[in-house]
Write an enzyme that holds these catalytic residues in place. Sequence first.
Site, PDB file in Angstrom:
ATOM      1  N   HIS A 209     -14.962   0.027   3.204  1.00  0.00           N
ATOM      2  CA  HIS A 209     -15.030   1.502   3.521  1.00  0.00           C
ATOM      3  C   HIS A 209     -15.938   2.731   3.237  1.00  0.00           C
ATOM      4  O   HIS A 209     -15.823   3.931   3.997  1.00  0.00           O
ATOM      5  CB  HIS A 209     -13.261   1.387   3.278  1.00  0.00           C
ATOM      6  CG  HIS A 209     -12.721   1.636   3.842  1.00  0.00           C
ATOM      7  ND1 HIS A 209     -11.670   1.466   4.047  1.00  0.00           N
ATOM      8  CD2 HIS A 209     -12.299  -0.013   2.754  1.00  0.00           C
ATOM      9  CE1 HIS A 209     -10.819   0.863   4.527  1.00  0.00           C
ATOM     10  NE2 HIS A 209     -10.561  -0.001   3.832  1.00  0.00           N
TER      11      HIS A 209
ATOM     12  N   ASP B 137     -17.283   1.328  -1.794  1.00  0.00           N
ATOM     13  CA  ASP B 137     -16.420   0.979  -1.941  1.00  0.00           C
ATOM     14  C   ASP B 137     -17.444  -1.078  -0.870  1.00  0.00           C
ATOM     15  O   ASP B 137     -17.672  -0.346   0.477  1.00  0.00           O
ATOM     16  CB  ASP B 137     -15.623   1.033  -0.726  1.00  0.00           C
ATOM     17  CG  ASP B 137     -14.552  -0.395  -0.167  1.00  0.00           C
ATOM     18  OD1 ASP B 137     -14.487  -1.751  -1.179  1.00  0.00           O
ATOM     19  OD2 ASP B 137     -13.881  -0.678   0.977  1.00  0.00           O
TER      20      ASP B 137
ATOM     21  N   ASP C 218     -10.893  -6.358  -0.210  1.00  0.00           N
ATOM     22  CA  ASP C 218     -10.815  -5.189   0.483  1.00  0.00           C
ATOM     23  C   ASP C 218      -9.986  -5.622   2.149  1.00  0.00           C
ATOM     24  O   ASP C 218     -10.693  -6.716   2.260  1.00  0.00           O
ATOM     25  CB  ASP C 218     -11.703  -4.441   0.804  1.00  0.00           C
ATOM     26  CG  ASP C 218     -10.792  -2.252   0.377  1.00  0.00           C
ATOM     27  OD1 ASP C 218     -11.269  -2.287   0.107  1.00  0.00           O
ATOM     28  OD2 ASP C 218     -10.527  -2.866   2.560  1.00  0.00           O
TER      29      ASP C 218
ATOM     30  N   SER D 261       0.695  -0.919   0.475  1.00  0.00           N
ATOM     31  CA  SER D 261       0.006  -0.102  -0.161  1.00  0.00           C
ATOM     32  C   SER D 261       1.255   1.012  -0.046  1.00  0.00           C
ATOM     33  O   SER D 261       0.382   2.484  -0.656  1.00  0.00           O
ATOM     34  CB  SER D 261      -0.438  -0.325   1.839  1.00  0.00           C
ATOM     35  OG  SER D 261      -1.969  -1.123   1.098  1.00  0.00           O
TER      36      SER D 261
ATOM     37  N   CYS E 299      -7.783   2.109   1.229  1.00  0.00           N
ATOM     38  CA  CYS E 299      -9.064   1.489   1.229  1.00  0.00           C
ATOM     39  C   CYS E 299      -7.781   0.467  -1.120  1.00  0.00           C
ATOM     40  O   CYS E 299      -7.631   1.369  -1.322  1.00  0.00           O
ATOM     41  CB  CYS E 299     -10.302   2.650   0.871  1.00  0.00           C
ATOM     42  SG  CYS E 299     -10.977   1.311  -0.604  1.00  0.00           S
TER      43      CYS E 299
END
Length: 679
Positions: free
Chosen positions: A370, A351, A364, A327, A383
């Site tokens: 989220h 999401d 996810d 990430s 996210c």
Amino acid sequence: MTELRNVEADLSRFRARLLVAGIVVVLGFLLLLSRLVYLQVVRHDDLLEQAESNRTAIVPVVPNRGLILDRNGVVLASNYSAYTLEVTPSKVSDLEQTIDELSQVLEITPRDRRRFKKLREESRSFESLPLRTRLSDEEVAKFAVQRYRFPGVEIKARLFRSYPYGELASHVIGYIGRINQSEKEKLDESEDAANYRGTDYIGKLGVEQSFETQLHGITGVDSMETSAGGRAMRRLASSPATPGNTVKLAIDIKLQHMVEELFGERRGALVALDPKTGEILAFVSKPTFDPNLFVEGIDSESWQALNESIDKPLLNRALRGTYPPGSTYKPFMALAALETGARTPEQSIADPGFFMLGGHRFRDDKEGGHGMVNMYKSIVESCDTYYYVLANDMGVDTIHDQLQRFGFGELTGIDIHGEVRGLLPSTAWKRKSYKRADQQKWYAGETISLGIGQGYNNFTMLQLASATATLANNGVKMKPHLVKEVVDVITHAPATTEHESVGEVIAKAANIAVVKGAMVGVNIEGTSAASFRGAPYTSGGKTGTAQVVQIKANEKYVASKMEERFRDHALFTAFAPAEDPKIALAIIVENAGFGAKYSAPIARRVMDYWLLNQYPSLQDIEAVKKGMAPAPIGKPRTVAELPWPPGAPAAPVAPASGASGASAASAPAKTASAASTVR
């Protein structure tokens, strides 16, 4: 009957013979005279030179190797001289028997024997090889009495390299070792051949290798009068050697020590640099190794232990280890989206906790998702779904072209050898890398995982740190460098490394501000907020957790059920202060798990050290090693309070009685390939 002799005829023959003999004698004398004239007049200069060479010998004087210092003048590599017991194998009839007999005069350990054996395999038989090093005066005297018994064995005084802090910063400093055959051939063909006469050692790794020309110095010569037996009698003339220059690094060795200590026994890497100059402040690769092992020639068992270790201590993970960025890649993806117009900061997606493509479910990390996510929230809460959708919209080649501008998949040009490019995938790369048509084809599903820093993405911590520094420096990319300056040993004038910008500004200022603002949010209210709680400065960061192995669609990742080396990597990138960055970094702790728990705490201590002059307490250090202290605990020490050097020196110390210690060069100072891709 009486024979009558012709006396006149006999006299005539005698005179003729006498004349011939006289002519022969005269011709002989003429030949001798002409030869004498030829030797004494015609070849006078040539023969005089040969006579002088028989009477004299030109002996190279090896220069003292230059010092290596950290940015504050702490000596990281120096020299000392010591006596060595050396053997020339071609002059010894029975080598094993000779060594056995020598062991009765001097102590020769099994490690000495193994090291000598390895040196023999790498050298020619007529070369003088050290069997024992660092002899005391008493040992020298013992051998001198017995010397007549050992033809081909002698005592020599040699310079040795010393790395006083042992394993500390070993991948940066590197080491020297004996010149091998291939290196000798290259030197013989180079313009420096004369400058390496008498030199047995050369830089093999790190700064020692990359700055060999600066550190080596200029070889001098002594003209010695010799006896008929070739023994030196007296010095006739001398041209002294010039020591090597002093190389001062940008590294802060106390900061380096702190980071290596915080890693503990864990594997990983950290690169911290000044975004405005490109100076590298810490360059950590764990585990490390002791470069002193290589100075005298490493024995086969020690080499095997290092080379075959599953932890790969010889691998410079910061320079050559490549990892999926996880990430930590998302801020760069977000900036690419802004630059291409694929997203605006306010644009949101819903999401649900997954993204579907062709019947495949990309999950996810947060069950249920989220909710509504804009760019700021996508970075702060990390996210995945936002970036699945974004990657699908942008496509692999657009991602490649945008991210390449930050240096991903490119060499940074750092000033030590061995850097690798990593891998920033594209359709062209795949066509070139694979042979079968079905393998060359790029599939849409392969693009999705690129958005969260997985898939084919593989980069070094140096690349990730450089990209983070570029973002922190408002899109201006600076060339990273380890060496701050080289100080001339004669004039003491420093040659400072130029702060070199690379290429044009990466992105628009407004777009960079959006992404930097979101990264500040990460450290205030996001995934790494716990680590930066209470910090008196504002910082930006991004956590990352990178998969090492693929998890099946119907399975869930449970770290406790995974073999340790198959667990996720913990990553973190950061810069501070946010409004005027003076430090940027990237860190990975291999197979540790969440970046917020294991990498961000180390980054916080690095920021505190550099910006606040604080060194963590002993209690804090132990807690960070175990991943149990996000923010600092206990009372931090000032850097000045840190005991230095840390513990006992790991480097070999010159013997109390023996050849005198020698420093490589006068300089300001406060104190005296096993490479593989890591996925």
